[in-house]
Design a protein around this motif. Structure first.
Motif, PDB file in Angstrom:
ATOM      1  N   TYR A 159       0.840  -1.194   0.000  1.00 25.52           N
ATOM      2  CA  TYR A 159       0.000   0.000   0.000  1.00 25.52           C
ATOM      3  C   TYR A 159       0.874   1.243   0.000  1.00 25.52           C
ATOM      4  CZ  TYR A 159      -4.144   2.786   0.629  1.00 25.52           C
ATOM      5  OH  TYR A 159      -5.161   3.667   0.412  1.00 25.52           O
ATOM      6  N   ILE A 206      -4.653  -2.091  -2.212  1.00 22.35           N
ATOM      7  CA  ILE A 206      -4.884  -3.157  -1.240  1.00 22.35           C
ATOM      8  C   ILE A 206      -4.680  -4.462  -1.985  1.00 22.35           C
ATOM      9  CG2 ILE A 206      -6.515  -4.222   0.326  1.00 22.35           C
ATOM     10  CD1 ILE A 206      -7.991  -1.596   0.477  1.00 22.35           C
ATOM     11  N   PHE A 211      -5.291  -7.671  -2.297  1.00 24.44           N
ATOM     12  CA  PHE A 211      -6.170  -8.700  -1.741  1.00 24.44           C
ATOM     13  C   PHE A 211      -5.567 -10.094  -1.862  1.00 24.44           C
ATOM     14  CE2 PHE A 211      -9.806  -5.857  -1.414  1.00 24.44           C
ATOM     15  CZ  PHE A 211     -10.407  -6.384  -0.294  1.00 24.44           C
ATOM     16  N   LEU A 267      -9.720 -15.428   5.284  1.00 28.71           N
ATOM     17  CA  LEU A 267     -10.019 -14.704   6.516  1.00 28.71           C
ATOM     18  C   LEU A 267      -8.744 -14.159   7.150  1.00 28.71           C
ATOM     19  CD1 LEU A 267     -12.547 -14.001   8.018  1.00 28.71           C
ATOM     20  CD2 LEU A 267     -12.198 -15.961   9.494  1.00 28.71           C
ATOM     21  N   LEU A 308      -7.719 -11.007   5.393  1.00 30.39           N
ATOM     22  CA  LEU A 308      -8.558  -9.869   5.764  1.00 30.39           C
ATOM     23  C   LEU A 308      -8.169  -9.353   7.142  1.00 30.39           C
ATOM     24  CD1 LEU A 308     -12.109 -10.958   4.563  1.00 30.39           C
ATOM     25  CD2 LEU A 308     -10.622  -9.243   3.559  1.00 30.39           C
ATOM     26  N   PHE A 341      -4.954  -7.566   7.139  1.00 31.10           N
ATOM     27  CA  PHE A 341      -5.145  -6.245   6.575  1.00 31.10           C
ATOM     28  C   PHE A 341      -5.688  -5.288   7.627  1.00 31.10           C
ATOM     29  CE2 PHE A 341      -7.755  -3.072   4.476  1.00 31.10           C
ATOM     30  CZ  PHE A 341      -6.757  -2.419   3.792  1.00 31.10           C
ATOM     31  N   VAL A 380      -4.222  -1.706   8.936  1.00 34.99           N
ATOM     32  CA  VAL A 380      -4.971  -0.451   9.040  1.00 34.99           C
ATOM     33  C   VAL A 380      -4.904   0.072  10.469  1.00 34.99           C
ATOM     34  CG1 VAL A 380      -7.255   0.590   8.870  1.00 34.99           C
ATOM     35  CG2 VAL A 380      -6.514  -1.026   7.154  1.00 34.99           C
ATOM     36  N   ILE A 398      -1.619   2.324   7.935  1.00 34.60           N
ATOM     37  CA  ILE A 398      -1.168   1.661   6.724  1.00 34.60           C
ATOM     38  C   ILE A 398       0.023   2.413   6.143  1.00 34.60           C
ATOM     39  CG2 ILE A 398      -2.731   2.802   5.098  1.00 34.60           C
ATOM     40  CD1 ILE A 398      -3.072  -0.560   4.544  1.00 34.60           C
ATOM     41  N   PHE A 433     -13.217  -7.075  12.598  1.00 35.30           N
ATOM     42  CA  PHE A 433     -13.994  -6.155  11.771  1.00 35.30           C
ATOM     43  C   PHE A 433     -14.568  -5.011  12.587  1.00 35.30           C
ATOM     44  CE2 PHE A 433     -13.989 -10.269   9.649  1.00 35.30           C
ATOM     45  CZ  PHE A 433     -13.286  -9.890   8.521  1.00 35.30           C
ATOM     46  N   VAL A 434     -14.886  -5.298  13.852  1.00 31.51           N
ATOM     47  CA  VAL A 434     -15.335  -4.206  14.717  1.00 31.51           C
ATOM     48  C   VAL A 434     -14.190  -3.213  14.909  1.00 31.51           C
ATOM     49  CG1 VAL A 434     -16.122  -3.617  17.017  1.00 31.51           C
ATOM     50  CG2 VAL A 434     -17.055  -5.619  15.877  1.00 31.51           C
ATOM     51  N   LEU A 460     -11.755  -2.735  12.887  1.00 32.09           N
ATOM     52  CA  LEU A 460     -11.568  -2.060  11.604  1.00 32.09           C
ATOM     53  C   LEU A 460     -12.473  -0.845  11.495  1.00 32.09           C
ATOM     54  CD1 LEU A 460     -10.500  -2.088   8.626  1.00 32.09           C
ATOM     55  CD2 LEU A 460     -12.540  -3.372   8.068  1.00 32.09           C
ATOM     56  N   ILE A 461     -13.773  -1.056  11.759  1.00 29.92           N
ATOM     57  CA  ILE A 461     -14.719   0.036  11.572  1.00 29.92           C
ATOM     58  C   ILE A 461     -14.438   1.146  12.590  1.00 29.92           C
ATOM     59  CG2 ILE A 461     -17.164   0.637  11.731  1.00 29.92           C
ATOM     60  CD1 ILE A 461     -17.777  -1.943  10.292  1.00 29.92           C
ATOM     61  N   LEU A 498     -11.376   3.105  11.468  1.00 30.34           N
ATOM     62  CA  LEU A 498     -11.650   3.945  10.309  1.00 30.34           C
ATOM     63  C   LEU A 498     -12.455   5.174  10.714  1.00 30.34           C
ATOM     64  CD1 LEU A 498     -12.399   1.333   7.535  1.00 30.34           C
ATOM     65  CD2 LEU A 498     -10.368   2.717   7.860  1.00 30.34           C
ATOM     66  N   PRO A 501      -8.586   7.185  10.975  1.00 26.67           N
ATOM     67  CA  PRO A 501      -8.348   6.395   9.766  1.00 26.67           C
ATOM     68  C   PRO A 501      -6.868   6.238   9.452  1.00 26.67           C
ATOM     69  CG  PRO A 501      -9.947   8.117   9.360  1.00 26.67           C
ATOM     70  CD  PRO A 501      -9.393   8.363  10.719  1.00 26.67           C
ATOM     71  N   THR A 515     -19.927   5.461   8.027  1.00 28.97           N
ATOM     72  CA  THR A 515     -18.866   5.051   7.108  1.00 28.97           C
ATOM     73  C   THR A 515     -18.764   5.924   5.865  1.00 28.97           C
ATOM     74  OG1 THR A 515     -20.340   3.459   6.095  1.00 28.97           O
ATOM     75  CG2 THR A 515     -18.839   2.620   7.757  1.00 28.97           C
ATOM     76  N   LEU A 566     -15.894   8.074   4.838  1.00 23.76           N
ATOM     77  CA  LEU A 566     -14.684   7.492   4.261  1.00 23.76           C
ATOM     78  C   LEU A 566     -14.777   7.504   2.748  1.00 23.76           C
ATOM     79  CD1 LEU A 566     -14.699   4.455   6.627  1.00 23.76           C
ATOM     80  CD2 LEU A 566     -13.194   6.424   6.793  1.00 23.76           C
ATOM     81  N   ASP A 622     -10.966   3.168  -1.199  1.00 16.55           N
ATOM     82  CA  ASP A 622     -10.790   1.800  -0.712  1.00 16.55           C
ATOM     83  C   ASP A 622     -11.033   1.681   0.790  1.00 16.55           C
ATOM     84  OD1 ASP A 622      -7.647   2.049  -2.330  1.00 16.55           O
ATOM     85  OD2 ASP A 622      -8.282   3.168  -0.588  1.00 16.55           O
ATOM     86  N   TYR A 623     -10.929   2.782   1.525  1.00 13.22           N
ATOM     87  CA  TYR A 623     -11.269   2.704   2.944  1.00 13.22           C
ATOM     88  C   TYR A 623     -12.759   2.421   3.125  1.00 13.22           C
ATOM     89  CZ  TYR A 623      -6.733   4.099   4.678  1.00 13.22           C
ATOM     90  OH  TYR A 623      -5.412   4.114   4.990  1.00 13.22           O
ATOM     91  N   ALA A 678     -14.437  -0.864   4.857  1.00 15.46           N
ATOM     92  CA  ALA A 678     -15.353  -0.679   5.985  1.00 15.46           C
ATOM     93  C   ALA A 678     -16.667  -1.409   5.708  1.00 15.46           C
ATOM     94  CB  ALA A 678     -15.611   0.803   6.223  1.00 15.46           C
ATOM     95  N   GLY A 681     -16.168  -5.012   6.095  1.00 17.83           N
ATOM     96  CA  GLY A 681     -16.198  -5.362   7.517  1.00 17.83           C
ATOM     97  C   GLY A 681     -17.621  -5.468   8.024  1.00 17.83           C
ATOM     98  N   ILE A 737     -19.435  -8.710   9.688  1.00 21.70           N
ATOM     99  CA  ILE A 737     -20.008  -8.646  11.039  1.00 21.70           C
ATOM    100  C   ILE A 737     -21.441  -9.176  11.008  1.00 21.70           C
ATOM    101  CG2 ILE A 737     -20.792  -7.086  12.857  1.00 21.70           C
ATOM    102  CD1 ILE A 737     -18.329  -5.378  12.277  1.00 21.70           C
TER     103      ILE A 737
END
Lengths: 312, 365
Positions: A36, A42, A44, A242, A245, A248, A252, A256, A289-290, A292-293, A296, A300, B124, B127, B130-131, B135, B138, B142
């Motif tokens: 990045y 990204i 993948f 998984l 992800l 990644f 973040v 990054i 994922f929680v 992550l959000i 962000l 961020p 979200t 953002l 790609d962010y 998101a 994600g 979830i």
């Protein structure tokens, strides 16, 4: 489910387990962060490189006859052989990483970032399904190189595999840090990620540097793959999805583009997952994922990342 | 208004006719694939409003679809689950059992997904690029993990025994002349396509496109960009929820495994194949990418190479991005005018269609 009684010792024990898990996340996360950094892409497919890393370490052992046939006697694998497996896996993954860059990403260097992102998803799918054909979709079992032993660390138990993972990962991360900070190719990598055009004007071989970035990221991922295979020997072609992800997310979280950030993010994620896992293993998958959000939304740029300003 | 209402009625009549024809003369497997095409079209066209028109790259469509599927199936299915308090299995009979109840359940699924769209969208959508993509990815994951942990709807095993509904026109039993899944699915396809086409042509749709082209400039021109983006999200989520409900009642079973990150990717690939931002492109993409894997299934069996179809699929995706990143149609719409233009030797005088921005390499993130 959340009412389960958990003692604080159990939580600390889990946190300690999380460190070895996090060390592997960190190894994979540096690949995301470095790519990045230079390409704003990204990658993948990086999770799949990790998966291939584990498979590429499995095959030398198979060729050498250390994998028993169905139900056969498990031969003892000499410890030095893990070195052969790791080296083979590192070389093969570096080649795969550079190949991906050369064939799929380089033609899109000047295309929109969306096209590059979708290509990355395509490469990831290709490697996943290609491996399913090449290796078969039934799981393969990585040979055990060490008998599992517990090491007492104060009041906590650590297995010798976990100690190995932590030590190898730490050495690899420090080695990478020194490489990027102290050597000439490392300086070229930093220059390209800072400003690709200016770096080219200053005589940096940009294409070569980008290929090197992919090679090094893939090598780190392959080390991660082998380490995980030593702890959890079950290999499947989908194991990278998984894991990739989550790594990644670790990148973040740490910010990054920052290598120490990837290490920090990996450790935090590994510990958080393991601690939540004390209560419920299925919810542990949601932790990443929680995080992550939340990252962000709140910051961020991540913990150690630089804040970039949006140009009009 | 009256004209679009008439169009709608005619279209519904065609749906009914098509349903009866397929049920009578075409083998069941093919009908099933056609129904899946319908579900895909709703998914692709609704995602096109978010990703194509408004330029907000979402990778969470499977999450909205899952919400719609589970909410609607929750209303129409007898739920059997383990009650940990009394330590025995209990069965709650379905809440609705009529066709109207089914429609209500579908709408409820759509509304639930739309509410989720607001909840996810507000935080979200700050953002970009790609962010935003990761998101929303994600978010989708979830949703899937939460459903997997929700025992009342079957946890990881999912719900089975989701009923199918039909409108009996005449007769009884197996020989009855009835409108079934195909009619419901394609009615919603038509509603979704007509609404989206209207949206695209309206001032509102132009505002969405303005957000895509240049958010800052749109803001300066007085377009409430945040509200526009949330609207697009809610609109897309609603129809994804409807599609999820139709999908659940088509397969008669829902499992969390149907709504992974790969499902979202699949829908994005449909858009990209057809041309991001082109609704007709989305429809073509949905048709091709739903039929192609089924067609390749036979090839796979004959060549005895299981999994080769996914390899072909991913190779096509990579090559498409390298050689034609704008997709088949770019941002153009397939229309009679375009077809007429393609016929050699005939030029339409006073062609006032704006020159399509052919050289744009897809939408910039």
């Amino acid at each position: 489910m959340f009412l389960l009684e958990v003692t604080s010792e159990q939580i600390f024990q889990q946190a300690l387990n999380g460190v070895s898990k996090g060390a592997v996340y960190a190894l994979i996360a540096v690949g995301y962060t470095m790519v990045y950094g230079v390409l704003q892409l990204i990658n993948f497919a990086h999770g799949e490189v990790y998966m291939l890393g584990a498979y590429f370490a499995y095959y030398p052992a198979k060729w050498a006859g250390y994998i028993p046939d169905e139900g056969g006697e498990k031969p003892k694998v000499p410890l030095y052989f893990i070195g052969v497996c790791i080296l083979f896996s590192m070389a093969a993954c570096a080649a795969i990483g550079m190949l991906i860059e050369r064939l799929a990403y380089r033609p899109l260097r000047n295309a929109s970032r969306l096209a590059a992102l979708i290509t990355a998803i395509g490469v990831s799918l290709l490697l996943q399904n290609g491996s399913q054909i090449m290796f078969g979709s039934d799981p393969k079992y990585f040979p055990r190189f060490m008998d599992r032993e517990s090491v007492q660390l104060g009041m906590f138990d650590v297995s010798n595999t976990q100690v190995t993972i932590m030590v190898v990962a730490a050495v690899a991360m420090i080695g990478l840090h020194l490489f990027v900070q102290k050597t000439k190719p490392g300086m070229a990598m930093r220059a390209v990620s800072f400003d690709m055009r200016t770096a080219r004007l200053m005589g940096v071989n940009v294409d070569g540097t980008i290929a090197l970035t992919f090679a090094i990221g893939s090598i780190m991922a392959s080390i991660g793959g082998v380490l995980i295979a030593m702890d959890q020997p079950r290999l499947t072609p989908l194991m990278g999805l998984l894991m990739g992800l989550k790594a990644f997310v670790a990148a973040v979280l740490g910010g990054i583009g920052s290598i120490p950030g990837a290490a920090l993010g990996g450790l935090i994620l590994g510990i958080a997952e393991s601690v939540v896992g004390t209560w419920s293993t299925t919810y542990a998958d949601a932790v990443a994922f929680v995080i992550l959000i939340l990252v962000l939304l709140v910051k961020p740029s991540g913990l150690l990342g630089k804040t970039g300003r949006e140009k009009v | 208004m009256r004209r679009s209402l008439a169009t709608l009625l005619v279209a519904l009549a065609i749906c009914a006719g098509m349903n009866l024809f397929l049920a009578q003369f075409i083998e069941e497997y093919v009908v099933q694939v056609i129904n899946m095409v319908g579900v895909s079209i709703i998914l692709a066209v609704s995602l096109n409003v978010i990703n194509g028109l408004t330029g907000q790259f979402s990778l969470g469509h499977a999450g909205f679809m899952a919400i719609g599927a589970y909410v609607s199936a929750f209303f129409t299915t007898d739920l059997s689950y383990f009650n940990p308090d009394t330590a025995e299995y209990v069965t709650d009979p379905a809440l609705v059992s009529s066709v109207w109840g089914y429609l209500g359940a579908l709408i409820a699924g759509g509304v639930a997904a739309a509410v989720a769209g607001v909840l996810v969208g507000i935080p979200t959508l700050r953002l970009k690029g790609d962010y935003l993509a990761i998101a929303t990815l994600g978010f989708g994951e979830i949703v899937r993990i939460l459903i997997t942990n929700f025992e009342k709807v079957g946890g990881a095993n999912g719900l089975s025994g989701v009923p199918q509904f039909q409108i009996v026109l005449s007769g009884e039993g197996k020989d009855a002349l009835a409108l079934d899944g195909t009619f419901f699915i394609f009615s919603f396809v038509i509603i979704c396509v007509l609404l989206s086409a209207q949206l695209q042509r309206s001032t509102f749709g132009r505002a969405l496109i303005a957000v895509r082209e240049n958010e800052l400039a749109a803001e300066v021109m007085g377009i409430p960009t945040v509200r526009m983006k949330i609207f697009a999200f809610v609109y897309g989520a609603f129809f994804a929820g409807i599609a999820g409900g139709l999908f659940a009642h088509l397969l008669q079973t829902v499992t969390p495994a149907s709504f992974t990150f790969m499902k979202s990717v699949e829908v994005v690939v449909m858009l990209v194949l057809g041309g991001l931002g082109s609704m007709t492109g989305a429809i073509v993409g949905a048709i091709v990418l739903t039929v192609l894997p089924e067609a390749l299934r036979d090839v796979e069996q004959e060549a005895d190479l299981p999994g080769i179809r996914m390899v072909v699929y991913s190779l096509v995706l990579i090559l498409l991005m390298i050689f034609r990143p704008q997709g088949i149609f770019g941002q153009r719409e397939l229309s009679l005018r375009l077809l007429r233009r393609l016929v050699p030797g005939r030029r339409i005088s006073g062609d006032e269609t704006p020159k399509p921005s052919e050289d744009r390499k897809g939408t910039e993130l």
